[in-house]
Design an enzyme around this catalytic site. Structure first.
Site, mmCIF file in Angstrom:
data_model
loop_
_atom_site.group_PDB
_atom_site.id
_atom_site.type_symbol
_atom_site.label_atom_id
_atom_site.label_comp_id
_atom_site.label_asym_id
_atom_site.label_seq_id
_atom_site.Cartn_x
_atom_site.Cartn_y
_atom_site.Cartn_z
ATOM 1 N N HIS A 1 2.823 12.966 -49.388
ATOM 2 C CA HIS A 1 1.142 12.970 -49.467
ATOM 3 C C HIS A 1 0.354 13.172 -49.965
ATOM 4 C CE1 HIS A 1 3.150 13.319 -44.697
ATOM 5 N NE2 HIS A 1 4.140 13.699 -45.867
ATOM 6 N N ARG B 1 -9.552 17.435 -35.171
ATOM 7 C CA ARG B 1 -9.060 18.146 -35.224
ATOM 8 C C ARG B 1 -10.120 19.121 -34.301
ATOM 9 N NH1 ARG B 1 -6.893 18.768 -41.607
ATOM 10 N NH2 ARG B 1 -5.480 16.434 -41.685
ATOM 11 N N ASP C 1 -6.035 8.492 -46.980
ATOM 12 C CA ASP C 1 -4.666 8.870 -47.190
ATOM 13 C C ASP C 1 -4.099 8.021 -47.639
ATOM 14 O OD1 ASP C 1 -2.956 11.497 -46.071
ATOM 15 O OD2 ASP C 1 -3.677 11.250 -43.603
ATOM 16 N N CYS D 1 -0.127 10.711 -40.958
ATOM 17 C CA CYS D 1 1.166 10.623 -41.612
ATOM 18 C C CYS D 1 2.471 9.692 -40.933
ATOM 19 C CB CYS D 1 1.489 11.515 -42.258
ATOM 20 S SG CYS D 1 1.613 13.408 -41.815
ATOM 21 N N HIS E 1 0.764 7.000 -48.368
ATOM 22 C CA HIS E 1 1.496 7.664 -48.507
ATOM 23 C C HIS E 1 2.252 6.856 -49.030
ATOM 24 C CE1 HIS E 1 0.133 9.284 -44.495
ATOM 25 N NE2 HIS E 1 0.708 10.416 -45.054
ATOM 26 N N GLN F 1 -9.646 9.705 -43.506
ATOM 27 C CA GLN F 1 -9.542 11.131 -44.275
ATOM 28 C C GLN F 1 -8.565 9.837 -45.438
ATOM 29 O OE1 GLN F 1 -5.819 13.425 -43.127
ATOM 30 N NE2 GLN F 1 -5.936 14.854 -44.525
ATOM 31 N N LYS G 1 3.335 21.665 -52.354
ATOM 32 C CA LYS G 1 1.922 20.602 -52.601
ATOM 33 C C LYS G 1 1.503 20.891 -53.886
ATOM 34 C CE LYS G 1 -1.240 22.806 -49.832
ATOM 35 N NZ LYS G 1 -2.674 22.896 -48.447
#
Length: 585
Positions: free
Chosen positions: A462, A315, A335, A286, A337, A333, A416
């Site tokens: 997100h 991570r 993702d 992000c 946005h 991921q 979320k």
């Protein structure tokens, strides 16, 4: 079920509810601990939480135990259940609590107490002569636990830190009656057969190596599967008006301080130094997406702006928590946005929910939805959090989607919506998520020019659909037991010539299949046809084409299906049309 809640008051819970099942199994973990202390008085207690479908307890034993000892432990647990021992909650001041645990030689409990905040309520639960440090809740007595089974042993570092002592973790599960237990144990046995680590190796999809713990290696067939998922993702997102970007893996410390990750996520980040400046390997996409938004002036006419990224993130997961593709240290991921105005919130969230529903339906998943609210460790004003939470709630209600509220489990920057998939064994996996964020645009001073000629702050969504593509592959392997539908199968058709004499015709068939976009291989080993068929079945290939003299003379193929067995003879062009149509559908 009568339960003792965390504040000591009495209440009722149902095993059919998630909280009730966890209370039930947490109590079973205390029954296990009591039995272990009876049989092994010098064993030390660590922690014993409920987990999905069961519980575990970590112990330090003076000498190793094995699963052969389960029978004796279960026998002692049955005695504790039969006595219907009442659970009694009591609290102690810090010094008295420490003294009690020292008296009982429970050094791990002493450490836990010493690490509690100064104002923490230190509570214990007593059942008979057994006492354990615990916040609860618990069943009111041990007699509710009618059916249980200890299932496995594992090593577990104290507090998940490989620098600490290795403890012995005993896993188990429990139910209100024997029938539910037996059904669950049958599912466990089926899950062992479907274990993605086992099937991933057998099917040549991925491997894990000691040179990179937690960093999976994808093999050629695994890459076909991964790229097929990515291609599907790209087609959907192009249709839905997303623009794809790619952002760097390494970004400097200043960026992560601005985003808030340095303060809230630092322990999970890998760092390095370049030209005497500290950098971090991205754990999230992000902040990079935020920089892309800011890379040029934006107008209200540009919004909503939907930006997608298949970003590789890293991570730091503790070694004891790594598990195949389900828990890794690097993953892709999926993702996206979305930058928008306040008025666009509801429609954009509804659009994402429809997209996620389309994807999960494609794989045959059913799912349930949770709305996760503000956690204690959060940033931003009460007003922004309330506006964001209500925006998610409104979208859920307008689309008519049932949901439950998961208090305090939101991201640090916003509430979320989480999507929990149910696989073919009835297990649930949290994959998709939609997070509404007022904070990051504010921290990065993102702006757009409004219709009124003034500068305004965009609002940010997100969202992921697969979540981690690697983890999603692990889920799919177990969901399908490795028998992927035709469109996903790394090898869709296997051509099996009866002998070397028919390699030429088999090769022509292979070229025709490839020309039609069908993924195929030929088994040219010097083996009997029955052996080749069994090999293709072990590889879980959807279709086998058997080629011999009869087929070459008639320019046909004999087709065997993974699911339906012998389908008979087909003209090659007819089979190609059938397979291509099935793969497309």
């Amino acid at each position: 079920m009568d339960v003792i809640l965390k504040d000591g008051s009495l209440g009722e819970q149902s095993f059919e509810d998630r909280d009730g099942a966890r209370t039930f199994r947490h109590t079973t973990s205390h029954i296990l601990a009591q039995a272990v202390k009876k049989l092994y008085p010098d064993a030390k207690l660590a922690i014993g939480p409920a987990i999905d479908d069961g519980f575990y307890y970590d112990f330090e034993f003076s000498s190793p135990i094995s699963s052969d000892d389960f029978k004796a432990i279960e026998k002692e647990m049955k005695r504790v259940v039969k006595e219907r021992l009442p659970m009694e909650r009591f609290t102690l001041p810090r010094e008295e609590a420490i003294a009690l645990m020292k008296e009982r030689n429970e050094s791990y409990k002493v450490e836990l107490i010493e690490d509690l905040p100064e104002d923490a309520v230190i509570s214990f639960f007593r059942q008979g002569d057994f006492v354990d440090l615990c916040a609860g809740p618990h069943l009111s007595n041990t007699g509710y636990v009618k059916a249980f089974r200890l299932t496995s042993l594992a090593g577990a570092y104290w507090r998940g830190n490989e620098k600490n002592k290795m403890l012995t973790r005993i896993y188990g599960t429990s139910f209100p009656d024997k029938e539910q237990l037996e059904a669950h144990l049958a599912r466990i046995e089926e899950a062992k057969k479907r274990d993605h680590r086992k099937l991933g190796k057998e099917l040549g999809l991925f491997t894990l190596m000691e040179e990179g713990p937690g960093f999976p290696f994808f093999l050629p067939k695994g890459m076909i599967l991964k790229n097929t998922l990515i291609d599907y993702w790209r087609k959907l997102h192009e249709r839905e008006g997303y623009q794809e970007i790619s952002t760097p893996i390494l970004l400097n410390k200043k960026l992560w301080e601005t985003s808030g990750h340095w303060d809230h996520y630092r322990e999970n980040m890998y760092t390095t130094e370049i030209d005497e400046e500290e950098f971090a390997v991205k754990p999230m996409n992000c902040p990079g997406g935020m920089l892309v938004y800011k890379s040029q002036p934006r107008s209200y006419r540009d919004l909503p702006l939907r930006i997608g990224e298949l970003g590789l993130v890293h991570r730091h997961e503790k070694s004891g928590q790594l598990h195949g593709l389900m828990r890794v240290r690097c993953f892709t991921q999926d993702d996206a946005h979305i930058f928008m105005t306040q008025e666009q919130i509801t429609d954009e969230i509804k659009g994402v929910m429809r997209l996620i529903n389309e994807v999960y339906s494609k794989f045959g998943f059913i799912y349930h939805v949770e709305l996760s609210t503000r956690p204690e460790n959060s940033i931003g004003s009460d007003e922004d959090w309330e506006l964001a939470t209500q925006g998610l709630r409104k979208a859920l209600e307008e689309i008519g989607m049932e949901y439950v509220v998961n208090e305090g489990d939101g991201a640090f920057y916003g509430p979320k919506i989480d999507f929990h998939l149910e696989d073919s064994l009835g297990r649930t996996w949290q994959c998709g998520t939609i997070q509404l964020d007022f904070q990051l645009p504010m921290r990065f001073e993102a702006e757009y020019m409004g219709a009124d000629g003034e500068k305004h702050r965009p609002i940010m969504i997100h969202r992921v659909v697969y979540g981690s593509i690697e983890r999603f592959i692990g889920i799919l392997i177990e969901h399908y037991a490795g028998k992927f539908p035709l469109w996903l199968a790394p090898v869709q058709v296997k051509v099996l010539p009866i002998s070397e004499k028919f390699f030429g015709y088999a090769g022509d068939i292979l070229q025709s299949l490839k020309a039609a976009g069908i993924r195929c291989e030929m088994d040219n080993r010097d083996e009997k046809i029955g052996y080749k068929i069994r090999g293709a079945q072990m590889e879980k290939v959807p279709y086998m084409l058997i080629v011999g003299q009869k087929e070459e003379e008639s320019q046909t193929v004999s087709v065997r299906s993974r699911e339906d067995g012998d389908l008979g003879s087909f003209a090659l062009e007819d089979f190609v049309r059938k397979a291509a149509k099935e793969a497309e559908e």
